[in-house]
Design a protein around this motif. Structure first.
Motif, PDB file in Angstrom:
ATOM      1  N   GLU A 114      -5.941  -2.248   5.609  1.00 10.41           N
ATOM      2  CA  GLU A 114      -5.016  -2.508   6.431  1.00 10.41           C
ATOM      3  C   GLU A 114      -3.281  -3.048   5.911  1.00 10.41           C
ATOM      4  O   GLU A 114      -2.211  -2.305   6.214  1.00 10.41           O
ATOM      5  CB  GLU A 114      -5.131  -3.675   7.281  1.00 10.41           C
ATOM      6  N   THR A 115      -3.801  -4.096   4.804  1.00 12.23           N
ATOM      7  CA  THR A 115      -2.158  -4.644   4.269  1.00 12.23           C
ATOM      8  C   THR A 115      -1.563  -3.400   3.479  1.00 12.23           C
ATOM      9  O   THR A 115       0.120  -3.517   3.382  1.00 12.23           O
ATOM     10  CB  THR A 115      -2.975  -5.512   3.412  1.00 12.23           C
ATOM     11  N   LYS A 118       0.627  -0.955   6.176  1.00 13.45           N
ATOM     12  CA  LYS A 118       1.778  -1.490   6.722  1.00 13.45           C
ATOM     13  C   LYS A 118       2.762  -2.041   5.839  1.00 13.45           C
ATOM     14  O   LYS A 118       3.778  -1.490   5.761  1.00 13.45           O
ATOM     15  CB  LYS A 118       1.556  -3.466   6.856  1.00 13.45           C
ATOM     16  N   PRO A 121       3.794   2.302   4.979  1.00 15.95           N
ATOM     17  CA  PRO A 121       3.311   3.529   5.729  1.00 15.95           C
ATOM     18  C   PRO A 121       3.012   4.606   5.776  1.00 15.95           C
ATOM     19  O   PRO A 121       2.223   5.882   6.563  1.00 15.95           O
ATOM     20  CB  PRO A 121       4.027   2.694   7.181  1.00 15.95           C
TER      21      PRO A 121
END
Ligand SMILES: Nc1nc2c(ncn2[C@@H]2O[C@H](COP(=O)(O)OP(=O)(O)OP(=O)(O)O)[C@@H](O)[C@H]2O)c(=O)[nH]1
Ligand SMILES: [Mg+2]
Length: 273
Positions: A114-115, A118, A121
């Motif tokens: 997820e990091t 982010k 993208p």
């Protein structure tokens, strides 16, 4: 890259800054050619050699058709924020490979994915394990799908862009990274002065350059034992690599502060002529 190509082309050790050059590993099949290009890890340069290393890494940003950004589960994700910023501006597909997932657990990995997502993208984030061969086939599949149509860049029989002497020097450097501590491996360059291939044997004369007289003593070791060990290990690997007997002569010389000299870096192949 070695696992993707299926050949031991780039040396690999547990120490940082193992790779100093940009090395190509070429995969040829009947209908396709993939040119992988391994670069040094991204770092903030402290001396001229490291500037050249960073130039190699940056050059991949200008000519790659696909960018594989290799991180791992240990590295903090914002370590190279300047470089990642450049990666985010890429127009080519970017795959972020999170390597060494054998060293983490599912929860931590999900968080890490997820990091990265982010931060980048548009990138595809792929957890892998190079040594465990996990998801490596999937990476290859994605590369095949994403590569643009193009005539082959290299001859079908060619598997790297580097000459035989380069691999001699790299195999030596791998052993030096493994057997000496602290600054020593980073102060060493290996020059192959002679590479003479005969029908049954290859005769090699290698010069290990260090930056200072005191380092020369450390490389050679008490009664020459350290150097003997390194040369024996290197010879064993070289015989495996070239599939021939190797006659090896090794010398140690001082080339004062070579890492900071533009002229020396050019002669060692770190800068364009
Ligand atoms: N546990 C684990 N270790 C791995 C994996 N893949 C590579 N390694 C180890 O990680 C270390 C570093 O490997 P390298 O190939 O030298 O890494 P690199 O990113 O090219 O590093 P530099 O060339 O120094 O920039 C070696 O000791 C490898 O054996 C993996 O999937 N799992
Ligand atoms: Mg490397």
């Amino acid at each position: 890259m070695n696992v993707l190509v299926g050949e031991r082309i780039s040396i690999a050790t547990f120490k940082a800054q193992t790779t100093r050059h940009r090395i190509m590993g070429i995969c040829n099949t009947d209908d396709m050619q993939i040119v992988f290009s391994d670069t040094p890890g991204v770092l903030k340069p402290n001396y001229k050699l490291q500037e050249s290393m960073l130039n190699f890494s940056n050059s991949a940003l200008t000519d790659a058709d696909i960018l594989l950004y290799v991180t791992d589960v240990i590295e903090i994700s914002d370590k190279n924020s300047d470089f990642i910023e450049k990666v985010s501006r890429q127009t080519v597909p970017v795959l972020v490979l999170i390597n060494k997932i054998d060293l983490t657990n599912q929860d931590k990995l999900t968080e890490l994915v997820e990091t990265w997502q982010k931060q980048l993208p548009s990138a595809e984030i792929i957890p892998i394990s190079a040594t465990g061969k996990f998801n490596v086939d999937y990476v290859l599949k994605r590369v095949r799908e994403l590569l643009p149509d193009s005539p082959p860049y290299f001859d079908k029989n060619q598997w790297t862009d580097k000459p035989a002497r380069f691999f001699v020097s790299e195999i030596f450097r791998e052993k030096i990274l493994l057997y000496y501590d602290k600054e020593i491996p980073y102060s060493v360059e290996v020059m192959v002065e002679q590479f003479k291939e005969e029908p049954k044997i290859i005769r090699i004369r290698a010069i290990i350059y260090v930056e200072r007289e005191s380092q020369k003593g450390i490389i050679i070791g008490k009664e020459g034992k350290a150097l003997k060990k390194v040369a024996t290990e290197a010879r064993r690997d070289l015989e495996r690599f070239f599939g021939k007997s190797i006659y090896l002569e090794t010398f140690v010389k001082v080339d004062k502060d070579w890492r900071s000299s533009e002229k020396e870096l050019r002669s060692f192949g770190y800068q364009p002529d």
